[in-house]
Design an enzyme around this catalytic site. Sequence first.
Site, short mmCIF file in Angstrom:
data_model
loop_
_atom_site.label_atom_id
_atom_site.label_comp_id
_atom_site.label_asym_id
_atom_site.label_seq_id
_atom_site.Cartn_x
_atom_site.Cartn_y
_atom_site.Cartn_z
N HIS A 16 53.24 -26.73 -43.62
CA HIS A 16 53.83 -27.25 -42.38
C HIS A 16 53.87 -26.12 -41.35
O HIS A 16 54.17 -24.97 -41.69
CB HIS A 16 55.23 -27.78 -42.66
CG HIS A 16 55.88 -28.44 -41.49
ND1 HIS A 16 56.44 -27.73 -40.45
CD2 HIS A 16 56.04 -29.75 -41.18
CE1 HIS A 16 56.93 -28.57 -39.56
NE2 HIS A 16 56.69 -29.82 -39.98
N ASP A 18 55.90 -25.05 -39.06
CA ASP A 18 57.12 -24.24 -39.00
C ASP A 18 57.27 -23.37 -40.24
O ASP A 18 57.75 -22.23 -40.16
CB ASP A 18 58.36 -25.14 -38.86
CG ASP A 18 58.39 -25.88 -37.53
OD1 ASP A 18 57.85 -25.34 -36.54
OD2 ASP A 18 58.93 -27.00 -37.48
N LYS A 19 56.85 -23.89 -41.40
CA LYS A 19 56.95 -23.10 -42.62
C LYS A 19 55.88 -22.00 -42.67
O LYS A 19 56.11 -20.94 -43.25
CB LYS A 19 56.83 -24.02 -43.84
CG LYS A 19 58.11 -24.73 -44.17
CD LYS A 19 59.09 -23.74 -44.78
CE LYS A 19 60.45 -23.91 -44.19
NZ LYS A 19 61.32 -22.77 -44.37
N GLU A 44 60.10 -13.09 -35.04
CA GLU A 44 59.83 -14.49 -34.74
C GLU A 44 58.32 -14.71 -34.66
O GLU A 44 57.60 -13.88 -34.11
CB GLU A 44 60.46 -14.90 -33.40
CG GLU A 44 61.94 -14.56 -33.28
CD GLU A 44 62.81 -15.31 -34.25
OE1 GLU A 44 62.38 -16.37 -34.74
OE2 GLU A 44 63.93 -14.85 -34.53
N GLU A 57 62.45 -7.69 -32.64
CA GLU A 57 62.90 -6.31 -32.66
C GLU A 57 62.84 -5.75 -34.07
O GLU A 57 63.18 -6.44 -35.03
CB GLU A 57 64.34 -6.22 -32.14
CG GLU A 57 64.50 -6.67 -30.70
CD GLU A 57 65.92 -6.44 -30.20
OE1 GLU A 57 66.07 -6.24 -28.99
OE2 GLU A 57 66.86 -6.46 -31.01
N LYS A 184 54.85 -33.49 -45.74
CA LYS A 184 56.29 -33.72 -45.64
C LYS A 184 56.69 -34.75 -46.69
O LYS A 184 55.89 -35.62 -47.04
CB LYS A 184 56.69 -34.22 -44.25
CG LYS A 184 56.34 -33.27 -43.13
CD LYS A 184 56.74 -33.83 -41.76
CE LYS A 184 58.21 -33.65 -41.50
NZ LYS A 184 58.57 -33.99 -40.10
N PHE A 252 45.57 -38.52 -41.62
CA PHE A 252 46.27 -37.24 -41.46
C PHE A 252 45.29 -36.13 -41.82
O PHE A 252 45.45 -35.44 -42.81
CB PHE A 252 47.51 -37.22 -42.34
CG PHE A 252 48.45 -36.03 -42.10
CD1 PHE A 252 48.19 -35.06 -41.14
CD2 PHE A 252 49.60 -35.91 -42.86
CE1 PHE A 252 49.04 -34.00 -40.94
CE2 PHE A 252 50.47 -34.84 -42.68
CZ PHE A 252 50.20 -33.89 -41.72
N ASP A 260 50.27 -29.29 -34.62
CA ASP A 260 51.58 -29.15 -33.99
C ASP A 260 51.96 -27.67 -34.05
O ASP A 260 51.79 -27.03 -35.09
CB ASP A 260 52.62 -30.00 -34.73
CG ASP A 260 53.95 -30.08 -34.01
OD1 ASP A 260 54.01 -29.67 -32.83
OD2 ASP A 260 54.93 -30.55 -34.62
N ALA A 261 52.48 -27.13 -32.97
CA ALA A 261 52.87 -25.72 -32.96
C ALA A 261 54.01 -25.48 -33.94
O ALA A 261 54.86 -26.35 -34.18
CB ALA A 261 53.29 -25.30 -31.55
N ARG A 266 62.90 -23.36 -37.56
CA ARG A 266 63.14 -24.74 -37.13
C ARG A 266 63.40 -25.70 -38.28
O ARG A 266 63.55 -26.90 -38.06
CB ARG A 266 61.94 -25.26 -36.31
CG ARG A 266 61.90 -24.69 -34.92
CD ARG A 266 61.16 -25.58 -33.96
NE ARG A 266 59.78 -25.82 -34.33
CZ ARG A 266 58.87 -26.31 -33.49
NH1 ARG A 266 59.22 -26.63 -32.25
NH2 ARG A 266 57.63 -26.50 -33.88
N LYS A 267 63.46 -25.21 -39.51
CA LYS A 267 63.67 -26.09 -40.66
C LYS A 267 64.87 -25.61 -41.47
O LYS A 267 64.83 -25.49 -42.68
CB LYS A 267 62.40 -26.14 -41.52
CG LYS A 267 61.26 -26.91 -40.86
CD LYS A 267 61.59 -28.39 -40.74
CE LYS A 267 60.53 -29.18 -39.99
NZ LYS A 267 60.59 -28.97 -38.54
N LYS A 287 64.52 -12.25 -40.84
CA LYS A 287 65.68 -11.38 -40.64
C LYS A 287 65.92 -10.51 -41.86
O LYS A 287 65.89 -10.99 -42.99
CB LYS A 287 66.92 -12.24 -40.38
CG LYS A 287 66.81 -13.09 -39.12
CD LYS A 287 68.02 -13.99 -38.95
CE LYS A 287 67.87 -14.86 -37.69
NZ LYS A 287 68.99 -15.78 -37.52
N LYS A 291 71.50 -8.97 -41.28
CA LYS A 291 71.82 -10.15 -40.50
C LYS A 291 72.59 -11.12 -41.40
O LYS A 291 72.05 -11.67 -42.36
CB LYS A 291 70.57 -10.85 -39.97
CG LYS A 291 69.99 -10.24 -38.71
CD LYS A 291 69.38 -8.90 -38.91
CE LYS A 291 68.60 -8.43 -37.68
NZ LYS A 291 68.10 -7.06 -37.85
N ASP A 293 73.50 -14.06 -40.94
CA ASP A 293 72.90 -15.40 -41.00
C ASP A 293 72.23 -15.60 -42.35
O ASP A 293 72.27 -16.68 -42.94
CB ASP A 293 71.85 -15.58 -39.90
CG ASP A 293 72.45 -15.97 -38.57
OD1 ASP A 293 73.58 -16.46 -38.56
OD2 ASP A 293 71.79 -15.76 -37.54
#
Length: 410
Positions: A16, A18-19, A44, A57, A184, A252, A260-261, A266-267, A287, A291, A293
């Site tokens: 995917h 995003d992955k 990123e 960074e 998916k 597909f 798709d970008a 995002r997941k 990260k 961090k 998060d």
Amino acid sequence: MRNEYLFTSESVSEGHPDKVSDQISDAIVDLMLAKDPEARVACETMTTTQRVMLSGEIRCKPMYDDNNEDWKFNGYWAPGARDEIESAVRRTIKQIGYEQDGFHWKTLTFENHLHGQSAHIAQGVDAGANKDEGAGDQGIMFGFACDETPDLMPATLDYSHKILERLAADRHSGVAPFLEPDAKSQVTLRYRDGKPVACTAVVVSTQHAEGYDEGEKEAELKAYVKKVVGEILPQGFISDETVWHINPTGSFVIGGPDGDAGLTGRKIIVDTYGGASPHGGGAFSGKDPTKVDRSAAYITRYLAKNVVAAGLAKRCTIQIAYAIGVSEPLSLYVDTHGTGTVGDDAIETAIKGIAKLGGLTPRGIRTHLGLNKPIYQKTAAYGHFGRKAEGDFFPWERTDLVADLKAALG
């Protein structure tokens, strides 16, 4: 809790878009931690048709040092460091399996816009003579565990992940050569008295080779998917009443970053608990473990899993909060959703009293779980929790606090 209800979770494959971005970002984290265990990384990634771009960074003196006069001609990069980063990116994409006209590991255009970490962030995070290392940012993080599966994960998400892991394994091994990397899944289960008892719906959308959207080839693909799902879900969950949606939009063939970008982070619900638990909002991939998060989400999962594994609750949610530059957490909150065998406040007190946790400071978390290691690329697809890597649990999946919790709670 309602006696009966339906609940759904989704997963996305390693291919995917995003992955793909998450895995690239974590490949960069691993590369820099391998060079310097104290590296700082906030990477990123953006992916699209035949293009990958990095930004963010970093601080990793073996690779990037804005105090090194000899490296200024190369933008403060060590000789060969840019090439090493590009090689890590292309290798990651190759491992996923992208060799398509619209996205090919060898021929895509790569841009590296990483630069040095802000000194104003570093001054709050770094340890000094009169202060412990502070949190890399403010925020709230949640951990969760429940007794629905052996790995103490929500069943809907666990099965969604495992379906796509199996598709990817069969694609890589050649068992299912008609599959392509992007996919998916979504699983809906009926719950009765808090336990999953039946599967009411399955959605699988998988990128495929030309021709597998009609006739006998389409039937072959759908039969294969149904077989995989049937082997992963518990016996008896699939019935004549289960609703199937396999590639419901039709063809597909165009997928991945060409379709798709993709962007890092995002997941986050796929990465955590599939909607069965709150989420603090922060992403993990790209990260380094200063961090919170990332590291605090790992420690709260670890704590919640040990609470459930100790038999202290059937479900457990734990929240922790930090301020940037401050080492001690601002709060710790435990909720066993009415399933606890002792009070939630007693569990909070017990956790705070376990000395080997290091007080839940960022440094204590990283030391206890051994997070300053290049272990992160493996986390970036099929969820960060409830998983094993190369036969061994991720460190936050250990249940080695069970005895400590039982002793503290009598």
